[in-house]
Structures are given as C-alpha cells and as structure tokens.
Design a protein around this motif. Structure first.
Motif, PDB file in Angstrom:
ATOM      1  N   ALA A 174      48.878 -53.768  18.254  1.00  0.00           N
ATOM      2  CA  ALA A 174      50.369 -53.333  18.186  1.00  0.00           C
ATOM      3  C   ALA A 174      50.470 -51.783  18.101  1.00  0.00           C
ATOM      4  O   ALA A 174      49.720 -51.202  17.320  1.00  0.00           O
ATOM      5  CB  ALA A 174      50.864 -53.865  16.995  1.00  0.00           C
ATOM      6  N   VAL A 175      51.261 -51.037  19.151  1.00  0.00           N
ATOM      7  CA  VAL A 175      51.378 -49.748  19.017  1.00  0.00           C
ATOM      8  C   VAL A 175      52.885 -49.413  18.747  1.00  0.00           C
ATOM      9  O   VAL A 175      53.921 -49.968  19.256  1.00  0.00           O
ATOM     10  CB  VAL A 175      51.201 -49.065  20.356  1.00  0.00           C
ATOM     11  CG1 VAL A 175      51.288 -47.571  20.423  1.00  0.00           C
ATOM     12  CG2 VAL A 175      49.878 -49.413  21.026  1.00  0.00           C
ATOM     13  N   PRO A 176      53.010 -48.692  17.494  1.00  0.00           N
ATOM     14  CA  PRO A 176      54.387 -48.610  17.022  1.00  0.00           C
ATOM     15  C   PRO A 176      54.996 -47.188  17.918  1.00  0.00           C
ATOM     16  O   PRO A 176      54.391 -46.309  18.038  1.00  0.00           O
ATOM     17  CB  PRO A 176      54.283 -48.061  15.444  1.00  0.00           C
ATOM     18  CG  PRO A 176      52.805 -47.492  15.624  1.00  0.00           C
ATOM     19  CD  PRO A 176      52.163 -48.058  16.562  1.00  0.00           C
ATOM     20  N   MET A 177      56.230 -47.698  18.312  1.00  0.00           N
ATOM     21  CA  MET A 177      56.820 -46.784  19.495  1.00  0.00           C
ATOM     22  C   MET A 177      57.702 -45.660  18.616  1.00  0.00           C
ATOM     23  O   MET A 177      58.829 -45.655  18.568  1.00  0.00           O
ATOM     24  CB  MET A 177      57.580 -47.438  20.439  1.00  0.00           C
ATOM     25  CG  MET A 177      56.669 -47.969  21.555  1.00  0.00           C
ATOM     26  SD  MET A 177      55.716 -47.094  22.406  1.00  0.00           S
ATOM     27  CE  MET A 177      56.856 -46.112  23.507  1.00  0.00           C
ATOM     28  N   VAL A 178      57.130 -44.981  17.779  1.00  0.00           N
ATOM     29  CA  VAL A 178      57.676 -43.941  17.022  1.00  0.00           C
ATOM     30  C   VAL A 178      56.767 -42.829  16.841  1.00  0.00           C
ATOM     31  O   VAL A 178      55.598 -42.739  17.307  1.00  0.00           O
ATOM     32  CB  VAL A 178      57.545 -44.413  15.510  1.00  0.00           C
ATOM     33  CG1 VAL A 178      58.779 -45.560  15.193  1.00  0.00           C
ATOM     34  CG2 VAL A 178      56.439 -44.766  14.979  1.00  0.00           C
ATOM     35  N   LEU A 179      57.402 -41.619  16.697  1.00  0.00           N
ATOM     36  CA  LEU A 179      56.830 -40.395  16.868  1.00  0.00           C
ATOM     37  C   LEU A 179      56.069 -39.783  15.493  1.00  0.00           C
ATOM     38  O   LEU A 179      55.190 -39.039  15.750  1.00  0.00           O
ATOM     39  CB  LEU A 179      58.045 -39.201  17.336  1.00  0.00           C
ATOM     40  CG  LEU A 179      58.261 -39.317  18.692  1.00  0.00           C
ATOM     41  CD1 LEU A 179      59.444 -38.587  19.086  1.00  0.00           C
ATOM     42  CD2 LEU A 179      57.117 -39.081  19.776  1.00  0.00           C
TER      43      LEU A 179
ATOM     44  N   GLY B 244      52.910 -39.295  17.844  1.00  0.00           N
ATOM     45  CA  GLY B 244      52.758 -37.828  17.761  1.00  0.00           C
ATOM     46  C   GLY B 244      52.081 -37.379  16.623  1.00  0.00           C
ATOM     47  O   GLY B 244      51.895 -38.089  15.825  1.00  0.00           O
ATOM     48  N   PRO B 245      51.838 -36.175  16.484  1.00  0.00           N
ATOM     49  CA  PRO B 245      51.848 -35.212  17.541  1.00  0.00           C
ATOM     50  C   PRO B 245      50.666 -35.176  18.546  1.00  0.00           C
ATOM     51  O   PRO B 245      49.545 -35.798  17.975  1.00  0.00           O
ATOM     52  CB  PRO B 245      51.757 -33.713  16.961  1.00  0.00           C
ATOM     53  CG  PRO B 245      51.022 -33.864  15.641  1.00  0.00           C
ATOM     54  CD  PRO B 245      51.378 -35.485  15.208  1.00  0.00           C
TER      55      PRO B 245
ATOM     56  N   LYS C 233      54.858 -29.380  12.172  1.00  0.00           N
ATOM     57  CA  LYS C 233      53.804 -29.068  12.878  1.00  0.00           C
ATOM     58  C   LYS C 233      53.990 -29.138  14.416  1.00  0.00           C
ATOM     59  O   LYS C 233      53.330 -28.418  15.226  1.00  0.00           O
ATOM     60  CB  LYS C 233      52.700 -30.331  12.480  1.00  0.00           C
ATOM     61  CG  LYS C 233      51.381 -30.161  13.309  1.00  0.00           C
ATOM     62  CD  LYS C 233      50.432 -31.434  12.606  1.00  0.00           C
ATOM     63  CE  LYS C 233      49.120 -31.114  13.252  1.00  0.00           C
ATOM     64  NZ  LYS C 233      48.144 -32.089  12.363  1.00  0.00           N
ATOM     65  N   VAL C 234      54.632 -30.199  14.891  1.00  0.00           N
ATOM     66  CA  VAL C 234      54.994 -30.012  16.488  1.00  0.00           C
ATOM     67  C   VAL C 234      55.551 -28.987  16.713  1.00  0.00           C
ATOM     68  O   VAL C 234      55.379 -28.213  17.987  1.00  0.00           O
ATOM     69  CB  VAL C 234      55.838 -31.329  16.919  1.00  0.00           C
ATOM     70  CG1 VAL C 234      56.261 -31.275  18.042  1.00  0.00           C
ATOM     71  CG2 VAL C 234      55.125 -32.791  16.332  1.00  0.00           C
TER      72      VAL C 234
ATOM     73  N   LEU D 233      53.463 -40.116  28.621  1.00  0.00           N
ATOM     74  CA  LEU D 233      53.843 -41.269  27.500  1.00  0.00           C
ATOM     75  C   LEU D 233      52.866 -42.305  27.681  1.00  0.00           C
ATOM     76  O   LEU D 233      52.490 -42.982  26.713  1.00  0.00           O
ATOM     77  CB  LEU D 233      55.427 -41.234  27.382  1.00  0.00           C
ATOM     78  CG  LEU D 233      55.649 -42.222  26.215  1.00  0.00           C
ATOM     79  CD1 LEU D 233      55.314 -41.961  24.898  1.00  0.00           C
ATOM     80  CD2 LEU D 233      57.341 -42.525  26.285  1.00  0.00           C
ATOM     81  N   ALA D 234      52.954 -42.729  28.839  1.00  0.00           N
ATOM     82  CA  ALA D 234      52.370 -44.254  29.465  1.00  0.00           C
ATOM     83  C   ALA D 234      50.825 -43.837  28.973  1.00  0.00           C
ATOM     84  O   ALA D 234      50.151 -44.907  28.310  1.00  0.00           O
ATOM     85  CB  ALA D 234      52.497 -44.258  30.696  1.00  0.00           C
TER      86      ALA D 234
END
Length: 301
Positions: free
Chosen positions: A67-72, A105-106, A150-151, A235-236
């Motif tokens: 599972a990859v959380p789609m959050v930054l 991110g970042p 930081k970003v 992003l992909a």
C-alpha cells in the motif's frame, strides 16, 4: 504467481474532478504496468472506498498488498487512519498480508513538477523578481507542517527565485492571506501562488479563491497562480519507487520530530499516546467522527 498488488490509498474529496483525477491516475498506473495488479481507493468522501478496491483485487486472486499512501506529508491520515484501514482489510480477508509505504514527499521528482508548474505561469520572466508562496494543506501535527517548509527550501535552492515562502490553507498558520502579506512586506513585486497538492479539490480551490481575493485588494502587487502537481510522469515513477521500497522493507520513516515520541513545545501531552484512528462512512466497520483531527494521531515506532 500473482505479484503483490500496488494499492494506492487516498484520503478522498468532495470534489468530483479531484476524485476522478485520482481514479484516472490509478488506471494509468495499471495500464503502464501490465502484469501488476493495481488498485486504489479512498478512506472517506469519494468512491471507491478502500474496502471495495481491496475486495476486487482479492477476487482476482491477490493475497499480498503493498500500500502506498497518496499523501505528500506524514500527518494523521498517513500515521493512523490508513494503517488502521489496512488492518481492518486484513481481518476481513483472512490470508491476505499488507506492507505499508511512506508518503510521497519531499522528493526530487516532485520538485521537478513544481518547477514545471512555475515555468507554466512565468514563461521567460526573470526569476530574481519572483517570490513563490508554496501553500500546503496544513495539519495539527507540527512535523507535517515542517515538511512543507523543507520543500520550500529545496525549491528555493539554486533556482534563482527572490524567495520561497510558505503558507497553509487549513489548521495551521500562516494562512494564505498572511503568507501573501509577508511576501509583499518582504518587497515582492510579483508573487506566484503554488499549491502543494497532488490533485484538484476543495482545498486547492480555496487557495485559489483566497489568493484572488487578496490580489484584488492589493493591485500594486502582481499575483499569479500555478496549478497543482497532477498526474505527471514523475509522480507515476515516484509511486512505483515507493511500491518497490515497501517490498524491500526499505521505509526509513523519520521519527526524530514526531510529537508522539519527542516533547515538542505545546505538544508535550501527546508523547506516548496510543494510536486512535477513526472510522469512515464508506467503511462498513463502524461510525465516523473527525473530532480527533484536532487531538491525538499516533503511530507505532
């Protein structure tokens, strides 16, 4: 043998265009990775709910999920709610296993996209005359807010902008008008508002509206608005990188400034608190409440 499925987990949005952007991105990843089971779902607000996505993949024979959380940034949803949702799915589907990746991110790939968004609105204009206002979502978790700074610093380094300032659209200060006012007081003649969001939605729209309102009240300062990150190739690639990390167990979560581990000023009471994830309306396991978004969100170390 079926490889571990890539499971993208989003928070959800009441904005249908934003939800469809997420769904389209999931479909895009599936098309570009034949042979890899790919699915995606939300923990609230938008279809499909995570439970439906997992059930569909299980029906295809999948037993292992990455599972990859789609959050930054790693705030409450990444630290508590998504892991809890995955634990519920493991109980619903005996014999399945789940590994959990880190937020996006970042990352240099995201910085490349952010720079592209700035190029789209600046063209050939002199960067030394431009101040960027990077606007994040905002959180009650100071570690998550610090990630946005930081970003901003990474975006400023070596790119020739007059400066990169930071603001938030909810839950944290400075807000968007305050961030714009700071840029003006620092001497900015041109400001580019850069939303740090993956896809369109209610909050990015709010950033745009607040910036437009401030600009109308300050006609002497030029304000331009950039687009969200969006489904770019970088992003992909980043999502696939996070997927491979989860399979290797190479997560490298930074807990050095976590409020549940370190006594940060104003947050001393959170140290050692138990994880308190909440239920969501699209999940059949229970009721939903958001009150604790202003209280503890913990994760195990």
């Amino acid at each position: 043998m079926i490889p571990p499925a890539l499971l993208l987990v989003g928070h959800g949005t009441r904005d249908e265009a934003g939800a469809e952007a997420f769904r389209a991105f999931v479909r895009q990843l599936g098309e570009h990775n034949p042979g890899l089971p790919v699915g995606g779902g939300f923990i609230e607000l938008s279809p499909p709910p995570l439970a439906d996505s997992v059930a569909e993949l299980v029906g295809q024979g999948v037993r292992s999920f990455a599972a990859v959380p789609m959050v930054l940034v790693s705030a409450g949803h990444a630290k508590g709610d998504i892991p809890a949702a995955l634990a519920r799915e493991e109980q619903r589907h005996p014999g399945t296993t789940y590994t959990y990746g880190r937020p996006l991110g970042p990352h240099p790939g995201l910085l490349t996209i952010l720079e592209r968004r700035l190029d789209e609105v600046l063209g050939d204009d002199d960067r030394s005359d431009t101040t960027v206002l990077l606007v994040g979502r905002g959180s009650t978790d100071p570690d998550a807010n610090a990630e946005i700074y930081k970003v901003a610093r990474l975006l400023w380094e070596g790119r020739g902008y007059a400066g990169v300032e930071t603001a938030f659209v909810s839950l944290a200060a400075p807000d968007v008008p305050s961030g714009l006012e700071r840029c003006r007081k620092l001497g900015a003649g041109r400001i580019v508002v850069l939303p740090y969001f993956l896809f369109t939605g209610i909050l990015p729209d709010r950033v745009r509206d607040q910036a437009a309102e401030w600009a109308a009240a300050h006609p002497a300062t030029e304000v331009r608005q950039a687009a969200v990150i969006g489904p770019e190739p970088e992003l992909a690639d980043l999502v696939m990188e996070r997927y491979r990390e989860t399979l290797k167990g190479d997560l490298r979560m930074n807990c050095d400034s976590c409020v549940y581990r370190v006594k940060l000023p104003g947050f001393e009471d959170r140290v050692g608190l138990p994880q308190q994830p909440h239920h969501h309306p699209d999940d059949p396991s229970g009721d939903h409440g958001h009150d604790h978004h202003h209280g503890p969100h913990a994760h195990s170390h």
